[in-house]
Design a protein around this motif. Structure first.
Motif, PDB file in Angstrom:
ATOM      1  N   ILE A 118       0.842  -1.193   0.000  1.00 27.21           N
ATOM      2  CA  ILE A 118       0.000   0.000   0.000  1.00 27.21           C
ATOM      3  C   ILE A 118       0.879   1.244   0.000  1.00 27.21           C
ATOM      4  O   ILE A 118       2.043   1.195   0.395  1.00 27.21           O
ATOM      5  CB  ILE A 118      -0.963   0.060   1.215  1.00 27.21           C
ATOM      6  N   ASP A 119       0.304   2.343  -0.463  1.00 22.72           N
ATOM      7  CA  ASP A 119       0.908   3.667  -0.357  1.00 22.72           C
ATOM      8  C   ASP A 119      -0.048   4.521   0.461  1.00 22.72           C
ATOM      9  O   ASP A 119      -1.236   4.590   0.148  1.00 22.72           O
ATOM     10  CB  ASP A 119       1.103   4.317  -1.732  1.00 22.72           C
ATOM     11  N   ILE A 120       0.463   5.165   1.501  1.00 23.19           N
ATOM     12  CA  ILE A 120      -0.332   6.100   2.298  1.00 23.19           C
ATOM     13  C   ILE A 120       0.183   7.492   1.956  1.00 23.19           C
ATOM     14  O   ILE A 120       1.386   7.750   2.002  1.00 23.19           O
ATOM     15  CB  ILE A 120      -0.189   5.835   3.813  1.00 23.19           C
ATOM     16  N   THR A 121      -0.741   8.387   1.600  1.00 20.20           N
ATOM     17  CA  THR A 121      -0.389   9.726   1.153  1.00 20.20           C
ATOM     18  C   THR A 121      -1.152  10.764   1.959  1.00 20.20           C
ATOM     19  O   THR A 121      -2.299  10.521   2.339  1.00 20.20           O
ATOM     20  CB  THR A 121      -0.756   9.899  -0.341  1.00 20.20           C
ATOM     21  N   LEU A 122      -0.526  11.907   2.199  1.00 24.25           N
ATOM     22  CA  LEU A 122      -1.250  13.030   2.789  1.00 24.25           C
ATOM     23  C   LEU A 122      -2.240  13.529   1.740  1.00 24.25           C
ATOM     24  O   LEU A 122      -1.855  13.800   0.599  1.00 24.25           O
ATOM     25  CB  LEU A 122      -0.306  14.164   3.168  1.00 24.25           C
ATOM     26  N   ALA A 123      -3.510  13.627   2.104  1.00 23.51           N
ATOM     27  CA  ALA A 123      -4.525  14.089   1.154  1.00 23.51           C
ATOM     28  C   ALA A 123      -4.239  15.515   0.701  1.00 23.51           C
ATOM     29  O   ALA A 123      -4.480  15.871  -0.449  1.00 23.51           O
ATOM     30  CB  ALA A 123      -5.919  13.985   1.777  1.00 23.51           C
ATOM     31  N   ASP A 124      -3.714  16.333   1.600  1.00 24.79           N
ATOM     32  CA  ASP A 124      -3.359  17.711   1.276  1.00 24.79           C
ATOM     33  C   ASP A 124      -1.833  17.817   1.305  1.00 24.79           C
ATOM     34  O   ASP A 124      -1.232  17.934   2.375  1.00 24.79           O
ATOM     35  CB  ASP A 124      -3.992  18.676   2.284  1.00 24.79           C
ATOM     36  N   SER A 125      -1.203  17.772   0.135  1.00 27.74           N
ATOM     37  CA  SER A 125       0.263  17.768   0.085  1.00 27.74           C
ATOM     38  C   SER A 125       0.869  19.088   0.560  1.00 27.74           C
ATOM     39  O   SER A 125       2.053  19.140   0.883  1.00 27.74           O
ATOM     40  CB  SER A 125       0.743  17.457  -1.327  1.00 27.74           C
ATOM     41  N   THR A 126       0.076  20.167   0.643  1.00 23.33           N
ATOM     42  CA  THR A 126       0.616  21.446   1.124  1.00 23.33           C
ATOM     43  C   THR A 126       0.881  21.421   2.634  1.00 23.33           C
ATOM     44  O   THR A 126       1.525  22.324   3.149  1.00 23.33           O
ATOM     45  CB  THR A 126      -0.346  22.615   0.804  1.00 23.33           C
ATOM     46  N   MET A 127       0.405  20.389   3.332  1.00 20.30           N
ATOM     47  CA  MET A 127       0.689  20.258   4.770  1.00 20.30           C
ATOM     48  C   MET A 127       2.102  19.761   5.022  1.00 20.30           C
ATOM     49  O   MET A 127       2.612  19.856   6.132  1.00 20.30           O
ATOM     50  CB  MET A 127      -0.296  19.294   5.429  1.00 20.30           C
ATOM     51  N   GLY A 128       2.718  19.171   3.988  1.00 20.49           N
ATOM     52  CA  GLY A 128       4.043  18.593   4.148  1.00 20.49           C
ATOM     53  C   GLY A 128       5.156  19.585   3.923  1.00 20.49           C
ATOM     54  O   GLY A 128       4.936  20.706   3.477  1.00 20.49           O
ATOM     55  N   PRO A 129       6.369  19.173   4.212  1.00 15.44           N
ATOM     56  CA  PRO A 129       7.525  20.029   3.976  1.00 15.44           C
ATOM     57  C   PRO A 129       7.836  20.072   2.474  1.00 15.44           C
ATOM     58  O   PRO A 129       7.430  19.186   1.730  1.00 15.44           O
ATOM     59  CB  PRO A 129       8.644  19.332   4.760  1.00 15.44           C
ATOM     60  N   PRO A 130       8.583  21.055   2.024  1.00 10.63           N
ATOM     61  CA  PRO A 130       8.868  21.168   0.592  1.00 10.63           C
ATOM     62  C   PRO A 130       9.821  20.094   0.065  1.00 10.63           C
ATOM     63  O   PRO A 130       9.911  19.880  -1.127  1.00 10.63           O
ATOM     64  CB  PRO A 130       9.500  22.557   0.470  1.00 10.63           C
ATOM     65  N   TYR A 131      10.527  19.407   0.949  1.00 13.72           N
ATOM     66  CA  TYR A 131      11.532  18.428   0.525  1.00 13.72           C
ATOM     67  C   TYR A 131      11.012  16.996   0.488  1.00 13.72           C
ATOM     68  O   TYR A 131      11.766  16.062   0.321  1.00 13.72           O
ATOM     69  CB  TYR A 131      12.766  18.506   1.430  1.00 13.72           C
ATOM     70  N   GLY A 132       9.713  16.775   0.633  1.00 16.00           N
ATOM     71  CA  GLY A 132       9.150  15.432   0.470  1.00 16.00           C
ATOM     72  C   GLY A 132       8.753  14.788   1.777  1.00 16.00           C
ATOM     73  O   GLY A 132       8.629  15.442   2.799  1.00 16.00           O
ATOM     74  N   GLY A 133       8.552  13.472   1.728  1.00 17.00           N
ATOM     75  CA  GLY A 133       8.152  12.711   2.907  1.00 17.00           C
ATOM     76  C   GLY A 133       6.656  12.645   3.096  1.00 17.00           C
ATOM     77  O   GLY A 133       6.179  12.295   4.170  1.00 17.00           O
ATOM     78  N   THR A 134       5.883  12.978   2.049  1.00 23.07           N
ATOM     79  CA  THR A 134       4.422  12.978   2.177  1.00 23.07           C
ATOM     80  C   THR A 134       3.790  11.686   1.685  1.00 23.07           C
ATOM     81  O   THR A 134       2.573  11.563   1.698  1.00 23.07           O
ATOM     82  CB  THR A 134       3.817  14.173   1.420  1.00 23.07           C
ATOM     83  N   VAL A 135       4.606  10.721   1.247  1.00 22.22           N
ATOM     84  CA  VAL A 135       4.106   9.414   0.800  1.00 22.22           C
ATOM     85  C   VAL A 135       4.897   8.337   1.521  1.00 22.22           C
ATOM     86  O   VAL A 135       6.113   8.426   1.657  1.00 22.22           O
ATOM     87  CB  VAL A 135       4.264   9.237  -0.729  1.00 22.22           C
ATOM     88  N   TYR A 136       4.189   7.309   1.988  1.00 19.84           N
ATOM     89  CA  TYR A 136       4.839   6.177   2.652  1.00 19.84           C
ATOM     90  C   TYR A 136       4.381   4.895   1.967  1.00 19.84           C
ATOM     91  O   TYR A 136       3.191   4.656   1.809  1.00 19.84           O
ATOM     92  CB  TYR A 136       4.475   6.144   4.143  1.00 19.84           C
ATOM     93  N   SER A 137       5.337   4.083   1.535  1.00 17.33           N
ATOM     94  CA  SER A 137       5.046   2.801   0.879  1.00 17.33           C
ATOM     95  C   SER A 137       5.376   1.664   1.833  1.00 17.33           C
ATOM     96  O   SER A 137       6.448   1.637   2.431  1.00 17.33           O
ATOM     97  CB  SER A 137       5.863   2.650  -0.402  1.00 17.33           C
ATOM     98  N   LEU A 138       4.456   0.709   1.938  1.00 16.51           N
ATOM     99  CA  LEU A 138       4.583  -0.403   2.869  1.00 16.51           C
ATOM    100  C   LEU A 138       4.251  -1.710   2.155  1.00 16.51           C
ATOM    101  O   LEU A 138       3.274  -1.775   1.404  1.00 16.51           O
ATOM    102  CB  LEU A 138       3.615  -0.209   4.037  1.00 16.51           C
ATOM    103  N   THR A 139       5.065  -2.727   2.382  1.00 18.13           N
ATOM    104  CA  THR A 139       4.773  -4.077   1.907  1.00 18.13           C
ATOM    105  C   THR A 139       4.812  -4.996   3.115  1.00 18.13           C
ATOM    106  O   THR A 139       5.815  -5.058   3.819  1.00 18.13           O
ATOM    107  CB  THR A 139       5.794  -4.538   0.848  1.00 18.13           C
ATOM    108  N   ALA A 140       3.700  -5.714   3.343  1.00 20.28           N
ATOM    109  CA  ALA A 140       3.597  -6.622   4.491  1.00 20.28           C
ATOM    110  C   ALA A 140       3.416  -8.049   3.994  1.00 20.28           C
ATOM    111  O   ALA A 140       2.649  -8.294   3.061  1.00 20.28           O
ATOM    112  CB  ALA A 140       2.431  -6.223   5.377  1.00 20.28           C
ATOM    113  N   THR A 141       4.124  -8.976   4.625  1.00 20.00           N
ATOM    114  CA  THR A 141       4.075 -10.380   4.225  1.00 20.00           C
ATOM    115  C   THR A 141       4.000 -11.265   5.465  1.00 20.00           C
ATOM    116  O   THR A 141       4.681 -11.008   6.456  1.00 20.00           O
ATOM    117  CB  THR A 141       5.340 -10.762   3.424  1.00 20.00           C
TER     118      THR A 141
END
Length: 190
Positions: A118-141
């Motif tokens: 899954i990818d979890i993303t901030l719905a409002d990307s303007t809440m994040g910093p300008p250098y990224g970190g607003t998307v998190y990718s996770l793989t669970a097994t």
């Protein structure tokens, strides 16, 4: 010798010209603007690949913020596996720099050796910093279970002579009994 002097004079002239040009201009410094948003980002300590068990039902994901003043409700979006559930929002209390997102799942529905991403993303990307970190990718097994059959003897004729043996653990897959593995064989050999 004359050629050498001409080359040396040319190099010296280019060097002096470079020094004069470099000293001629002043550096213009423009400071960065102060960030006024919450600067919400996913922690870099969150694991990208997670091994879960059949008794697990959730994974905790850290969401951080730099501006800790006031309560903050952050809307989230999820893309990917339908077997993994992510809340639509997470709330920061006043003064808290970290909030935890509970990713829930039914281990029976996922099953063994069936990675879910899954990818979890901030719905409002303007809440994040300008250098990224607003998307998190996770793989669970959930890895299939293995049963230890005890120790066996192993040799590697490519590295050692054919008469040198080492004791290694041998395991059998519980779900597919025709599949076996040797656990960390070269740890014992070295």
């Amino acid at each position: 010798m004359k050629l050498f002097r001409n080359i040396a004079k040319a190099v010296l002239a280019v060097s002096m010209l470079s020094v004069m040009v470099a000293c001629e201009e002043e550096a213009i410094y423009t400071p960065a603007q102060t960030m006024t948003n919450a600067q919400v980002y996913f922690s870099s300590t969150n694991a990208k690949d997670v091994t879960i068990g059949m008794s697990d039902s959730e994974i905790s994901v850290s969401l951080c913020r730099a501006n800790i003043i006031g309560e903050l409700d952050v809307q989230l979006k999820k893309n990917g596996s339908e077997l993994m559930n992510v809340p639509s929002s997470v709330k920061f209390a006043d003064g808290d720099s970290v909030a935890y997102i509970k990713v829930t799942f039914d281990p029976e529905a996922i099953g063994y050796d069936n990675p879910q991403s899954i990818d979890i993303t901030l719905a409002d990307s303007t809440m994040g910093p300008p250098y990224g970190g607003t998307v998190y990718s996770l793989t669970a097994t959930i890895p299939s279970p293995w049963i230890s059959l005890g120790k066996g003897k192993m040799t590697d004729a490519f590295i050692y002579d054919s008469e040198t043996y080492f004791e290694v653990e041998i395991q059998q897959n519980e779900l597919n009994t025709n599949v076996f593995r040797v656990v960390n064989p070269y740890d014992e050999m070295l």
